[in-house]
Scaffold this active site. Structure first.
Site, PDB file in Angstrom:
ATOM      1  CE  LYS A 115     -18.278   6.976  -1.407  1.00 31.80           C
ATOM      2  NZ  LYS A 115     -17.550   6.765  -2.668  1.00 31.80           N
ATOM      3  CE  LYS A 151     -23.112  13.000  -3.459  1.00 35.29           C
ATOM      4  NZ  LYS A 151     -21.737  12.742  -3.755  1.00 35.29           N
ATOM      5  CE  LYS A 157     -22.289   6.608  -9.718  1.00 38.58           C
ATOM      6  NZ  LYS A 157     -20.992   6.150 -10.194  1.00 38.58           N
TER       7      LYS A 157
HETATM    8  P1  TYM Z   1     -18.854   9.285  -9.588  1.00 41.93           P
HETATM    9  O1  TYM Z   1     -18.761   7.996 -10.338  1.00 41.93           O
HETATM   10  O2  TYM Z   1     -19.405   9.266  -8.227  1.00 41.93           O
HETATM   11  O3  TYM Z   1     -19.677  10.327 -10.406  1.00 41.93           O
HETATM   12  C1  TYM Z   1     -19.431  10.554 -11.781  1.00 41.93           C
HETATM   13  C2  TYM Z   1     -19.608  12.038 -12.104  1.00 41.93           C
HETATM   14  O4  TYM Z   1     -20.937  12.466 -11.823  1.00 41.93           O
HETATM   15  C3  TYM Z   1     -20.899  13.640 -11.018  1.00 41.93           C
HETATM   16  N1  TYM Z   1     -22.091  13.641 -10.131  1.00 41.93           N
HETATM   17  C4  TYM Z   1     -23.014  14.611 -10.112  1.00 41.93           C
HETATM   18  N2  TYM Z   1     -23.148  15.756 -10.799  1.00 41.93           N
HETATM   19  C5  TYM Z   1     -24.227  16.508 -10.547  1.00 41.93           C
HETATM   20  N3  TYM Z   1     -25.179  16.188  -9.633  1.00 41.93           N
HETATM   21  C6  TYM Z   1     -25.089  15.056  -8.910  1.00 41.93           C
HETATM   22  N4  TYM Z   1     -26.050  14.746  -8.017  1.00 41.93           N
HETATM   23  C7  TYM Z   1     -23.966  14.202  -9.130  1.00 41.93           C
HETATM   24  N5  TYM Z   1     -23.572  13.030  -8.613  1.00 41.93           N
HETATM   25  C8  TYM Z   1     -22.426  12.698  -9.228  1.00 41.93           C
HETATM   26  C9  TYM Z   1     -19.610  13.513 -10.237  1.00 41.93           C
HETATM   27  O5  TYM Z   1     -19.185  14.757  -9.726  1.00 41.93           O
HETATM   28  C10 TYM Z   1     -18.685  12.948 -11.281  1.00 41.93           C
HETATM   29  O6  TYM Z   1     -18.197  13.970 -12.115  1.00 41.93           O
HETATM   30  N6  TYM Z   1     -14.200   9.996  -7.997  1.00 41.93           N
HETATM   31  C11 TYM Z   1     -15.051  10.094  -9.162  1.00 41.93           C
HETATM   32  C12 TYM Z   1     -14.583   9.247 -10.332  1.00 41.93           C
HETATM   33  C13 TYM Z   1     -13.189   9.526 -10.780  1.00 41.93           C
HETATM   34  C14 TYM Z   1     -12.743  10.672 -11.498  1.00 41.93           C
HETATM   35  C15 TYM Z   1     -11.365  10.452 -11.724  1.00 41.93           C
HETATM   36  C16 TYM Z   1     -13.378  11.822 -11.961  1.00 41.93           C
HETATM   37  C17 TYM Z   1     -12.106   8.708 -10.613  1.00 41.93           C
HETATM   38  N7  TYM Z   1     -11.026   9.264 -11.183  1.00 41.93           N
HETATM   39  C18 TYM Z   1     -10.593  11.397 -12.407  1.00 41.93           C
HETATM   40  C19 TYM Z   1     -12.593  12.746 -12.637  1.00 41.93           C
HETATM   41  C20 TYM Z   1     -11.223  12.533 -12.855  1.00 41.93           C
HETATM   42  C21 TYM Z   1     -16.433   9.596  -8.766  1.00 41.93           C
HETATM   43  O7  TYM Z   1     -16.601   8.829  -7.860  1.00 41.93           O
HETATM   44  O8  TYM Z   1     -17.418  10.005  -9.589  1.00 41.93           O
END
Ligand code: TYM
Length: 335
Positions: free
Chosen positions: A112, A196, A199
């Protein structure tokens, strides 16, 4: 019951199919036999500088999608990160335990910040994984259901928990485990099946958004990149056939059918048949999902009440854990 924590960022108007299959469906399954907290991580979303009005709207939309995806506020604690100030408080303690180099090795930060350049990269983006570790350690979490892309952040969280236990005594922090369901942990982009679904593939035709017009989703499936393989062989083989394998993963996940059984049904018939039927299956999933999300969004006062109630319950769990950490770190009791 073992404690679970997970969250998603409200960075867009909609979650995508990767978020749904990799995380949300797992959350809904796990809430029965776990003590679960599911959070809309709005503080994390600030790292990309969203417009305030848009952030407010997206936070509600994200919560509505959790509910539409089966998170039940009777069985789980559903809340917004900024409503529980303890997240930011613990993040400070953990910042002072995280190495500068250690944080700099996080691949999501490297990607990023490379995109945004040094001037466009905030300190918040750098400490993002520390805030994530705080989210998790604040609840003495045992299990964190996430997709594959969060594995490195989970490793950092575990390292920090172990470090606290070494420096401040056993029992300072619970060392959490990642819960990553391999079959759905990395849904790929439909146009670029070796990357992958994300977003940040903004404007990308390879992303299925949960709240978009189902017709657009159907079109995205039908125009998915398949493999330059003339045999029309349909089999699950991610290395040789990433496009078809990704479609089989999605097909299996939205219908509950076995991948190989689906593959056998379409093998040799041409990819078009597979895509048309998968597009129908995705539409059949999206329509009722959207209707449910709409119900929650049509009553924002009620939604805000659910979130306020969740925050109150989350605070009750968080406060004693944070007090324990403050004490272990040597901060004077407030009396
Ligand atoms: P975020 O918001 O990017 O994504 C949310 C969840 O979706 C999963 N994910 C995917 N799973 C399968 N295939 C994909 N292409 C794919 N893209 C996204 C992510 O792995 C995630 O589980 N840092 C985290 C948010 C967060 C968090 C936490 C998660 C903040 N604090 C504490 C767990 C525990 C994030 O940006 O997820």
């Amino acid at each position: 019951a073992p404690r679970i924590f997970s969250g998603m960022q409200p960075t867009d108007g909609s979650l995508h199919l990767g978020n749904y299959l990799g995380a949300l469906t797992q959350w809904a399954k796990l809430q029965d036999d776990h003590d679960a907290l599911y959070c809309v991580v709005d503080l994390h979303a600030l790292t990309v500088g969203p417009d305030p009005a848009a952030l407010r709207e997206r936070t509600r939309r994200t919560a509505a999608q959790y509910l539409a995806g089966g998170v039940d506020p009777e069985r789980s604690i559903l809340f917004v990160q900024s409503h529980v100030a303890e997240h930011a408080e613990l993040a400070w303690l953990l910042s002072c335990q995280t190495g500068f180099g250690e944080a700099g090795r996080m691949t999501q930060f490297k990607d990023k910040s490379a995109k945004q350049g040094a001037e466009g990269t905030t300190v918040g983006l750098f400490t993002y994984p520390v805030l994530m570790a705080a989210d998790i350690l604040l609840y003495d979490t045992a299990l964190v259901p996430v997709g594959e892309d969060q594995r490195q952040h989970l490793e950092l969280t575990r390292d920090l928990a172990e470090r606290l236990n070494t420096r401040f005594g056993a029992g300072t922090a619970v060392v959490p485990e990642a819960h990553i369901v391999k079959a759905v942990a990395k849904i790929q982009d439909l146009q670029e099946p070796t990357a992958k679904m994300s977003k940040s593939n903004a404007g990308g035709k390879g992303v299925i958004w949960l709240l978009e017009d189902p017709k657009k989703a159907a079109k995205a499936i039908k125009s998915a990149v398949t493999d330059a393989d003339e045999s029309y062989g349909v089999r699950f083989d991610p290395a040789a056939k990433p496009g078809i394998s990704n479609l089989l993963t999605i097909f299996s996940a939205v219908t509950g059918r076995d991948k190989d059984e689906i593959a056998a049904e379409y093998d040799g018939r041409g990819y078009g048949y597979l895509k048309v039927d998968l597009a129908d299956a995705v539409v059949a999933f999206l329509e009722p999902f959207q209707a449910r999300a709409q119900t929650y969004l049509s009553d924002p006062a009620q939604l805000d009440k659910v979130l306020a109630d969740g925050a109150a319950r989350a605070r009750e769990v968080a406060r004693p854990v944070l007090d324990r950490m403050y004490d272990r770190f040597g901060l004077l009791p407030r009396g």
